[in-house]
Write an enzyme that holds these catalytic residues in place. Structure first.
Site, PDB file in Angstrom:
ATOM      1  N   GLU A 116       0.811  -1.351   0.174  1.00 42.18           N
ATOM      2  CA  GLU A 116       0.050  -0.014  -0.023  1.00 42.18           C
ATOM      3  C   GLU A 116       0.928   1.248  -0.120  1.00 42.18           C
ATOM      4  OE1 GLU A 116      -2.978  -0.161  -0.475  1.00 42.18           O
ATOM      5  OE2 GLU A 116      -3.703  -2.233  -0.085  1.00 42.18           O
ATOM      6  N   HIS A 139      -2.984   2.219   8.428  1.00 39.39           N
ATOM      7  CA  HIS A 139      -3.987   1.517   7.985  1.00 39.39           C
ATOM      8  C   HIS A 139      -4.169   0.146   8.682  1.00 39.39           C
ATOM      9  CE1 HIS A 139      -6.530  -0.803   5.038  1.00 39.39           C
ATOM     10  NE2 HIS A 139      -5.591  -1.758   5.016  1.00 39.39           N
ATOM     11  N   HIS A 141      -7.558  -2.978  10.077  1.00 37.89           N
ATOM     12  CA  HIS A 141      -8.590  -3.807   9.841  1.00 37.89           C
ATOM     13  C   HIS A 141      -9.449  -3.852  10.879  1.00 37.89           C
ATOM     14  CE1 HIS A 141      -6.108  -6.058   6.429  1.00 37.89           C
ATOM     15  NE2 HIS A 141      -6.408  -4.884   5.970  1.00 37.89           N
ATOM     16  N   GLU A 169     -17.670  11.821  22.800  1.00 38.42           N
ATOM     17  CA  GLU A 169     -16.421  12.362  22.456  1.00 38.42           C
ATOM     18  C   GLU A 169     -15.958  12.362  20.865  1.00 38.42           C
ATOM     19  OE1 GLU A 169     -13.812  10.882  25.564  1.00 38.42           O
ATOM     20  OE2 GLU A 169     -12.694  10.317  23.942  1.00 38.42           O
ATOM     21  N   HIS A 210     -13.108  -3.449   3.837  1.00 37.07           N
ATOM     22  CA  HIS A 210     -11.839  -3.605   3.948  1.00 37.07           C
ATOM     23  C   HIS A 210     -11.107  -3.165   5.353  1.00 37.07           C
ATOM     24  CE1 HIS A 210      -7.676  -3.761   1.962  1.00 37.07           C
ATOM     25  NE2 HIS A 210      -7.460  -3.603   3.270  1.00 37.07           N
TER      26      HIS A 210
END
Ligand SMILES: [Zn+2]
Length: 237
Positions: A116, A139, A141, A169, A210
Site C-alpha cells: 500500500e 492502515h 482492519h 467524544e 476492507h
C-alpha cells in the site's frame, strides 16, 4: 552514529504495531504504517549517503522528493515487528520525483515496503498540503468499522453522524467527520489517488469491506483516531 534500535521513532513504531496487533486490527500481514521522519532525526542514526538498494515505486510524488519515511514491510506481520524490527521495517528516502525509494535501513531479508505504499505516500502528500504538521499514515482492519460498512449506508455524512451519535467524544476527536471509499482493488495507484483525495478533507478514510486509513501528527494521535472511531462502531454494531 547512535544505535537505531534505540531511536524513539523506531521504538514507538514497534510498540504501536504490537498494540494494534493486540487490538485484533492487524491479522496476518494486514495493516501498514508510514512515518515521515525529519532528516536531522534520521541522520543521527544512519548515513544518508549509504543507499542499500534503490526500489522503483511505480508512481510519482514530487512533493515528497528527498523526504525520509519509516515504513512497515510487505508481507510482514505486525505481531512479529517487535522481535525483528530490521526485517519487518525499513527507512526510505524518496528520489527522482518519488519514482525511486532509496533504502537506507531495514528490510534486511531483501524485502520491500508495504504493497500500500502508493496510498501511503499519496496520502502523506495530500495531508501535508492541508496540514504541514502531518507525519503519520496508518492502515488497519478494525472489526467493527469493517463490519459496519456491510450494514450501514456508505454516505459519508450518514456514516459520520452515526459514529458521532454513538459516543459524545467522537465529534471532538474527529470534528471533520470520516470519509468513505466504496470497495476498490487495494494495492493500486488508483486506490492511492482516491484515498489521497479523501484525505484532503478528513484524517479518517474508511475503505468499505476492507478497513480504515488514519492520518495525524504523530502515532498517538493517529492510533487514537482509529481507536475512537472503532469504539463508536462497536457500540453501533
Ligand atoms: Zn488492508
Amino acid at each position: 552514529m547512535k544505535d537505531i534500535l534505540n531511536a524513539p521513532f523506531l521504538t514507538e513504531l514497534v510498540r504501536t504495531c504490537t498494540n494494534m496487533y493486540g487490538h485484533g486490527w492487524d491479522e496476518r500481514n494486514g495493516g501498514n504504517i508510514s512515518v515521515l521522519l525529519e532528516e536531522g532525526d534520521a541522520g543521527e542514526y544512519l548515513d544518508p549517503a549509504a543507499v542499500l538498494r534503490r526500489i522503483p515505486t511505480g508512481f510519482t510524488a514530487p512533493a515528497l522528493e528527498g523526504r525520509y519515511f519509516l515504513v512497515t514491510g510487505t508481507g510482514k506481520y505486525f505481531k512479529n515487528v517487535q522481535y525483528d524490527p530490521a526485517v519487518n521495517l525499513g527507512i526510505l528516502r524518496l528520489a527522482e520525483g518519488g519514482r525511486t525509494a532509496e533504502l537506507l535501513w531495514g528490510f534486511a531479508d531483501g524485502g520491500r515496503f508495504t504493497s500500500e505504499f502508493p496510498a501511503h505516500m499519496m496520502s502523506h502528500a495530500a495531508r501535508l498540503s492541508v496540514d504541514p504538521q502531518n507525519r503519520v499514515v496508518m492502515h488497519c482492519h478494525p472489526n467493527n468499522l469493517l463490519a459496519m460498512t456491510y450494514v450501514h449506508d456508505l454516505d459519508e455524512k450518514a456514516f459520520t453522524r452515526t459514529l458521532w451519535q454513538m459516543e459524545t467524544e467522537c465529534i471532538m476527536v474527529f470534528p471533520e467527520g470520516v470519509n468513505v471509499l466504496p470497495w476498490m482493488l487495494c494495492g493500486t495507484n488508483e486506490i492511492g489517488q482516491a484515498t489521497a483525495e479523501k484525505m484532503k478533507t478528513a484524517r479518517l478514510v474508511v475503505w468499505a469491506q476492507h478497513g480504515i486509513y488514519g492520518a495525524g501528527k504523530d502515532l498517538d494521535e493517529t492510533f487514537s483516531l482509529i481507536e475512537t472511531a472503532e469504539k463508536a462502531s462497536e457500540i453501533y454494531m
